[in-house]
Design a protein around this motif. Structure first.
Motif, PDB file in Angstrom:
ATOM      1  N   ILE A 229       0.835  -1.208   0.000  1.00  0.00           N
ATOM      2  CA  ILE A 229       0.000   0.000   0.000  1.00  0.00           C
ATOM      3  C   ILE A 229       0.868   1.257   0.000  1.00  0.00           C
ATOM      4  CG2 ILE A 229      -1.737   1.284   1.302  1.00  0.00           C
ATOM      5  CD1 ILE A 229      -2.858  -1.402   2.232  1.00  0.00           C
ATOM      6  N   LEU A 230       1.891   1.293   0.869  1.00  0.00           N
ATOM      7  CA  LEU A 230       2.753   2.477   0.934  1.00  0.00           C
ATOM      8  C   LEU A 230       3.565   2.641  -0.357  1.00  0.00           C
ATOM      9  CD1 LEU A 230       1.848   2.572   3.830  1.00  0.00           C
ATOM     10  CD2 LEU A 230       4.215   2.835   4.559  1.00  0.00           C
ATOM     11  N   GLY A 231       3.982   1.510  -0.942  1.00  0.00           N
ATOM     12  CA  GLY A 231       4.781   1.566  -2.169  1.00  0.00           C
ATOM     13  C   GLY A 231       4.043   2.244  -3.304  1.00  0.00           C
ATOM     14  N   GLN A 232       2.724   2.051  -3.358  1.00  0.00           N
ATOM     15  CA  GLN A 232       1.934   2.607  -4.450  1.00  0.00           C
ATOM     16  C   GLN A 232       1.662   4.096  -4.261  1.00  0.00           C
ATOM     17  OE1 GLN A 232       0.804   1.491  -7.299  1.00  0.00           O
ATOM     18  NE2 GLN A 232      -0.764   3.008  -7.783  1.00  0.00           N
ATOM     19  N   VAL A 233       1.584   4.550  -3.021  1.00  0.00           N
ATOM     20  CA  VAL A 233       1.120   5.917  -2.750  1.00  0.00           C
ATOM     21  C   VAL A 233       2.205   6.822  -2.156  1.00  0.00           C
ATOM     22  CG1 VAL A 233      -0.498   7.273  -1.377  1.00  0.00           C
ATOM     23  CG2 VAL A 233      -1.268   5.155  -2.469  1.00  0.00           C
ATOM     24  N   LEU A 234       2.887   6.317  -1.116  1.00  0.00           N
ATOM     25  CA  LEU A 234       3.813   7.184  -0.385  1.00  0.00           C
ATOM     26  C   LEU A 234       5.093   7.447  -1.174  1.00  0.00           C
ATOM     27  CD1 LEU A 234       4.337   8.673   2.231  1.00  0.00           C
ATOM     28  CD2 LEU A 234       5.235   6.558   3.208  1.00  0.00           C
ATOM     29  N   LEU A 235       5.640   6.421  -1.819  1.00  0.00           N
ATOM     30  CA  LEU A 235       6.923   6.603  -2.505  1.00  0.00           C
ATOM     31  C   LEU A 235       6.834   7.617  -3.644  1.00  0.00           C
ATOM     32  CD1 LEU A 235       8.652   3.097  -2.380  1.00  0.00           C
ATOM     33  CD2 LEU A 235       8.236   4.795  -0.613  1.00  0.00           C
ATOM     34  N   PRO A 236       5.812   7.540  -4.529  1.00  0.00           N
ATOM     35  CA  PRO A 236       5.726   8.556  -5.593  1.00  0.00           C
ATOM     36  C   PRO A 236       5.603   9.968  -5.025  1.00  0.00           C
ATOM     37  CG  PRO A 236       4.172   6.764  -6.028  1.00  0.00           C
ATOM     38  CD  PRO A 236       4.755   6.513  -4.676  1.00  0.00           C
ATOM     39  N   ASN A 394      -7.274   5.934   3.466  1.00  0.00           N
ATOM     40  CA  ASN A 394      -6.454   6.915   2.774  1.00  0.00           C
ATOM     41  C   ASN A 394      -5.066   6.881   3.413  1.00  0.00           C
ATOM     42  OD1 ASN A 394      -5.134   9.701   2.679  1.00  0.00           O
ATOM     43  ND2 ASN A 394      -6.681   9.845   1.082  1.00  0.00           N
ATOM     44  N   VAL A 395      -4.036   6.629   2.601  1.00  0.00           N
ATOM     45  CA  VAL A 395      -2.689   6.419   3.117  1.00  0.00           C
ATOM     46  C   VAL A 395      -2.204   7.617   3.914  1.00  0.00           C
ATOM     47  CG1 VAL A 395      -0.261   6.126   2.455  1.00  0.00           C
ATOM     48  CG2 VAL A 395      -2.048   4.792   1.313  1.00  0.00           C
ATOM     49  N   PHE A 396      -2.419   8.833   3.385  1.00  0.00           N
ATOM     50  CA  PHE A 396      -1.892  10.022   4.056  1.00  0.00           C
ATOM     51  C   PHE A 396      -2.596  10.263   5.386  1.00  0.00           C
ATOM     52  CE2 PHE A 396      -1.135  10.782  -0.541  1.00  0.00           C
ATOM     53  CZ  PHE A 396       0.259  10.715  -0.499  1.00  0.00           C
ATOM     54  N   GLU A 397      -3.896   9.949   5.426  1.00  0.00           N
ATOM     55  CA  GLU A 397      -4.630  10.134   6.683  1.00  0.00           C
ATOM     56  C   GLU A 397      -4.255   9.077   7.704  1.00  0.00           C
ATOM     57  OE1 GLU A 397      -8.882  10.459   6.235  1.00  0.00           O
ATOM     58  OE2 GLU A 397      -8.625  12.041   4.736  1.00  0.00           O
ATOM     59  N   MET A 398      -4.135   7.821   7.241  1.00  0.00           N
ATOM     60  CA  MET A 398      -3.949   6.742   8.222  1.00  0.00           C
ATOM     61  C   MET A 398      -2.577   6.789   8.884  1.00  0.00           C
ATOM     62  SD  MET A 398      -3.797   3.332   5.888  1.00  0.00           S
ATOM     63  CE  MET A 398      -2.250   2.694   5.211  1.00  0.00           C
ATOM     64  N   LEU A 399      -1.581   7.399   8.206  1.00  0.00           N
ATOM     65  CA  LEU A 399      -0.247   7.462   8.800  1.00  0.00           C
ATOM     66  C   LEU A 399      -0.120   8.603   9.817  1.00  0.00           C
ATOM     67  CD1 LEU A 399       2.071   6.685   5.754  1.00  0.00           C
ATOM     68  CD2 LEU A 399       1.334   5.137   7.568  1.00  0.00           C
ATOM     69  N   ARG A 400      -1.202   9.399   9.973  1.00  0.00           N
ATOM     70  CA  ARG A 400      -1.145  10.477  10.968  1.00  0.00           C
ATOM     71  C   ARG A 400      -1.235   9.935  12.381  1.00  0.00           C
ATOM     72  NH1 ARG A 400      -5.235  14.264   8.256  1.00  0.00           N
ATOM     73  NH2 ARG A 400      -4.059  14.828   6.409  1.00  0.00           N
ATOM     74  N   GLU A 401      -1.826   8.744  12.520  1.00  0.00           N
ATOM     75  CA  GLU A 401      -1.899   8.175  13.858  1.00  0.00           C
ATOM     76  C   GLU A 401      -1.616   6.681  13.800  1.00  0.00           C
ATOM     77  OE1 GLU A 401      -5.365   9.373  16.058  1.00  0.00           O
ATOM     78  OE2 GLU A 401      -4.819   7.948  17.638  1.00  0.00           O
ATOM     79  N   ILE A 402      -0.459   6.309  14.314  1.00  0.00           N
ATOM     80  CA  ILE A 402      -0.035   4.917  14.240  1.00  0.00           C
ATOM     81  C   ILE A 402      -0.160   4.281  15.604  1.00  0.00           C
ATOM     82  CG2 ILE A 402       2.073   3.526  13.986  1.00  0.00           C
ATOM     83  CD1 ILE A 402       2.679   5.309  11.537  1.00  0.00           C
ATOM     84  N   GLY A 403      -0.711   3.062  15.622  1.00  0.00           N
ATOM     85  CA  GLY A 403      -0.931   2.383  16.903  1.00  0.00           C
ATOM     86  C   GLY A 403       0.291   1.639  17.406  1.00  0.00           C
ATOM     87  N   GLY A 404       1.296   1.459  16.555  1.00  0.00           N
ATOM     88  CA  GLY A 404       2.499   0.735  16.980  1.00  0.00           C
ATOM     89  C   GLY A 404       3.188   0.059  15.814  1.00  0.00           C
TER      90      GLY A 404
END
Lengths: 430, 442
Positions: A229-236, A394-404
């Motif tokens: 998931i991160l490879g498709q959205v975060l890296l670009p 949504n990748v950008f939203e979900m990385l705002r709060e990480i549970g661990g």
């Protein structure tokens, strides 16, 4: 004519017609074996040769490539012709001979290219899979090494050996499937038996999963699912070209707290990995780049072309795939953070992999994918299998709060990443 | 060493022309050259395969050495492969309307720039267009004395527009690829369409996940056909036990009247004049009137599995042939688009494709629409974005309740086993009952 002589000839001939010339050539041989229905089905050997030329004249960059050494002149002419059409841009020259610091190893001298070695790894994969009652569908083992030299008319010549050992196995039990893989430059890193055992265990344990109701759940993405998931959205979004073109969600956010304060993202070309290197694909010395530190966006990645155009300078981030020209990429990208707590202390949905990660929207970050090998996780253990469901977010939203983050960091291609716990996520049941 | 039971050699030599324009800047425009060969030898048990750059197919000595090397590889294999007899012949390739080689790079770049500029409508922040042209000269020969050669010419483009408003970004994209000539003239309308869709998506709602009725447009229904049925009917997956369709020939797996076809002979983007093993291509009805009737085969999977038609072996440049789809589609039914919408009543209309994926062993697939509209009382209403669909192969085809009469094919590329080949997919508009829709709307 050997490769070095040919490089020299192209450089001398090209210099007469352009300000600067760059030649990159790759030769490699590889052996691989494919497993069919639990036995060794196909043995394959490949020898590849390719040369890519770039020319620069008055800020116009031209490029071409060929797989046929006899066509080098045609290839050079095509590069020059291509340069005549390209839009001219700011250009400060190919790298000069520079003192390259740091050590990086992407090559294993013990890795010998022989079909017997690949066959032995197949044996180990299958022995591992035999520990569970599943059928082996397919898989493979292969170590493809390569030699990758490049040179330009500023007098830079760089070359490196690369080796890769890779194994994968695909298993099935009734309608339950399992897939595992591993790849490393170093043969000793690969435990084929364990990869086989894991692939079989996934199929065996996922059998007779129960349905899950649509709703919001705490989830844990395995390193494989997170990397997809991160490879498709975060890296670009970290590529300077996308940033400057107005295609990155992260553009104009440098210095801002964009993600959870526990999340850091960096590229370490000197760590051992599939992309380890002291030069990038344009001969620029590489360095450690921190993109996100404790959730704060620090920088983007640039190659020479984008760097010169926007006055940012190359970050040594050029990579090549196949015979295509260089583009912005990453060498050994780490997604990392402190291990605050075990990701599975409280009940959560464990997601091993996803189907359809490539359909995510790379610009907005929205995705909805089918999940593979999901399990209920309790007290840090995977318990009951879940039959089937979708995961949307949504990748950008979900990385705002990480549970661990989990302690299970692993290499997935050029990404090194732990499992990530995300709370209160949208799961769609059937 | 034992004499090989069979060998073949396939050489593809040619050139690729790419033009990449990003926000009005010609990033790159140029031609590259390739020359790849794949040599396969069938030993006492299985295949030994060599791939090489630049092989002289006319040199007896080179050929003999390569065949011996491949035979040594074949000797370590254990999987017993047999090859079924199959008809051998090649179709003529379609005549080119306008040969892309007759048009210079400047003109191609200028035409592409026109399409890219057309996408730059108000609120569009970024536009990008790529032209792709491939000229493949294919030569094939085998130990049974068959020899074929042909030339394949592909020309097409994609255009992407990204609209941006207060931190939100949405995209629209269009593409068109053909095998019958040059394909950049008079295409600005596709650029404009990409731009307009991107802008209208800025106001679209997030789709809500859950089960419901869905109308699929011909492009998305084509991807649905490809993912839900096509892959699982491939003979290699069936043979390896990796398909839920194994052992189900003669079973009803879809609604009455449903016909699903893979036809490499059509002059669509997946056309091949002869397959990658030198076998004649022919129309294959995978599903006839809702009943699973044929698998897609190459020679070895036909021998091992039966129940199907060979001629479906395809290979990416420099890669060994595997069983693949070509032009895959659902045949027309008799419902009109208006009838389908009115029958849907309340549901969702899904348009365009961002791709899909399938796990054929588990029988589960996922695919994503570019955008859609909520349907209320048989009328389309609000626009929605970021919506995907999943389903299970064995049940989903029973849920098609209406087939339209307006089939249309769309070109694309399909990935399998690390190889990408040109394909086309298509269908008429269709109505799906109890579709599982994925979206993050509340």
């Amino acid at each position: 004519m050997n490769g070095e002589d040919l490089i020299e000839r192209v450089l001398r001939e090209g210099e007469r017609q352009a300000d600067e010339v760059e030649v990159f050539y790759a030769r490699g041989e590889s052996i691989s074996t494919e497993i069919k229905k639990g036995i060794l089905g196909i043995a394959e050997e490949s020898e590849a040769w390719s040369m890519a030329i770039r020319t620069v004249k008055d800020g116009r960059i031209g490029s071409s490539s060929t797989g046929d050494p006899d066509r080098w002149k045609e290839c050079l002419n095509a590069a020059l012709a291509s340069g005549r059409i390209a839009t001219p841009q700011q250009w400060g020259g190919f790298p000069k001979p520079a003192d390259v610091t740091g050590t990086a190893s992407s090559s294993d001298p013990d890795l010998i290219v022989a079909v017997e070695n690949a066959a032995e790894m197949v044996g180990d994969l299958l022995a591992g899979a035999a520990e569970h009652p599943v059928e082996v569908i397919g898989g493979g083992a292969g170590p493809p090494p390569a030699y990758l030299p490049g040179a330009n008319t500023s007098g830079v010549f760089y070359g490196m050996d690369r080796t890769v050992a890779a194994v994968s196995l695909e298993t099935i039990r009734e309608q339950s499937t399992g897939y595992e893989f591993d790849a490393s430059p170093f043969l000793a890193d690969i435990d084929a038996r364990s990869v086989g055992e894991q692939a079989a265990s996934l199929a065996a344990r996922s059998l007779s999963g129960r349905d899950i109701e649509t709703g919001r759940y705490d989830i844990v993405l395995s390193p494989v699912a997170a990397a997809s998931i991160l490879g498709q959205v975060l890296l670009p979004a970290l590529s300077g070209r996308n940033v400057k073109a107005g295609r990155s969600f992260l553009a104009e956010k440098i210095g801002e707290q964009v993600f959870d304060e526990h999340l850091s993202i960096y590229d370490d070309p000197f760590a051992p990995g599939l992309g380890s290197t002291t030069w990038d694909a344009e001969g620029v010395p590489t360095r450690r780049l921190v993109f996100v530190e404790q959730g704060v966006l620090q920088r983007f990645a640039y190659d020479l072309k984008t760097g010169y155009r926007y006055g940012e300078g190359s970050t040594g981030s050029a990579v090549r795939s196949g015979s295509e020209g260089p583009g912005i990429g990453f060498h050994n990208l780490f997604v990392d953070g402190p291990r605050m707590k075990e990701p599975g202390d409280e009940r959560a949905v464990w997601i091993h992999d996803v189907v359809g990660a490539h359909t995510a929207n790379p610009f907005s970050g929205d995705f909805s994918v089918e999940i593979s090998n999901p399990f209920w996780m309790e007290g840090g253990e995977q318990t009951e299998p879940i039959r089937t469901a979708m995961f949307a977010g949504n990748v950008f939203e979900m990385l705002r709060e990480i549970g661990g983050f989990g302690k299970d960091t692993r290499r997935v291609g050029r990404l090194t990443i732990p499992s990530i716990r995300l709370n209160n996520q949208q799961i769609i049941g059937k | 060493m034992a004499e090989p039971r069979y060998y073949d050699i396939r050489c593809v030599r040619g050139e690729t022309t790419l033009v990449d324009i990003d926000n009005g800047v010609v990033e790159s425009a140029g031609t590259s050259f390739f020359d790849k060969a794949v040599i396969r030898v069938l030993g006492p048990k299985g295949w030994g395969i060599l791939t090489r750059d630049h092989v002289d197919i006319d040199s007896k000595r080179d050929l003999t050495a390569l065949i011996e090397a491949a035979a040594r590889l074949a000797a370590v294999t254990q999987d017993q492969i047999d090859l079924a007899d199959a008809p051998r012949s090649a179709l003529p390739v379609p005549r080119l309307g306008e040969d892309p080689r007759d048009i210079d790079l400047e003109e191609k770049t200028r035409l592409l720039a026109g399409i890219e500029a057309a996408a730059r409508v108000p609120e569009v922040a970024n536009t990008r267009a790529r032209y792709t042209e491939g000229i493949d000269q294919v030569r094939f020969l085998d130990s049974s004395g068959n020899e074929f050669s042909y030339e394949a010419v592909r020309s097409g483009f994609s255009v992407l527009a990204i609209a941006s408003r207060s931190g939100m970004m949405q995209m629209g994209s269009e593409r068109d690829h053909i095998i019958t000539g040059f394909n950049l003239r008079d295409k600005q309308d596709l650029g404009r369409k990409a731009g307009e869709i991107a802008v209208s998506l800025l106001d679209a709602k997030l789709a809500k996940g859950g089960a419901g009725r869905a109308v699929l447009d011909p492009e998305l229904a084509g991807v649905f056909t490809h993912e839900a049925v096509g892959h699982a009917s491939e003979g290699d997956l069936v043979r390896e036990g990796a398909s839920v369709l194994a052992g189900r020939i003669g079973e009803r797996i879809g609604c009455e009247g449903l016909v699903i076809v893979d036809d490499p002979t059509l002059h669509e983007f997946g056309f091949i004049p002869v397959d990658a093993e030198g076998v004649a291509v022919q129309r294959t009805e995978v599903i006839r009137d809702g009943i699973l009737s044929s698998y897609l085969h190459n020679r070895e999977t036909l021998a091992a599995v039966g129940h199907g038609i060979p001629g479906h072996a395809r290979a990416e440049l420099g890669a060994p042939p595997i069983v693949r789809m070509s032009n895959t589609f659902i045949e027309n039914g008799d419902a009109t688009y208006d009838e389908i919408l009115s029958e849907c009543k309340d549901g969702i209309l899904l348009i365009g494709s961002r791709g899909g994926q399938v796990d054929p062993g588990r029988g589960v697939f996922q695919f994503n629409a570019e955008y859609g509209y909520l349907v209320r009382g048989g009328e389309t209403t609000d626009m929605v974005r970021d919506v995907s669909l999943t389903g299970e192969i064995l049940s989903t085809l029973h849920n098609i309740t209406l087939l339209g009469n307006d089939r249309k094919m769309s070109p694309g590329y399909c990935g399998k086993g690390g190889q990408s080949v040109p394909v086309s997919d298509g269908a008429p508009h269709l109505l799906l009952e109890s579709a599982t829709i994925g979206g993050r709307g509340e």
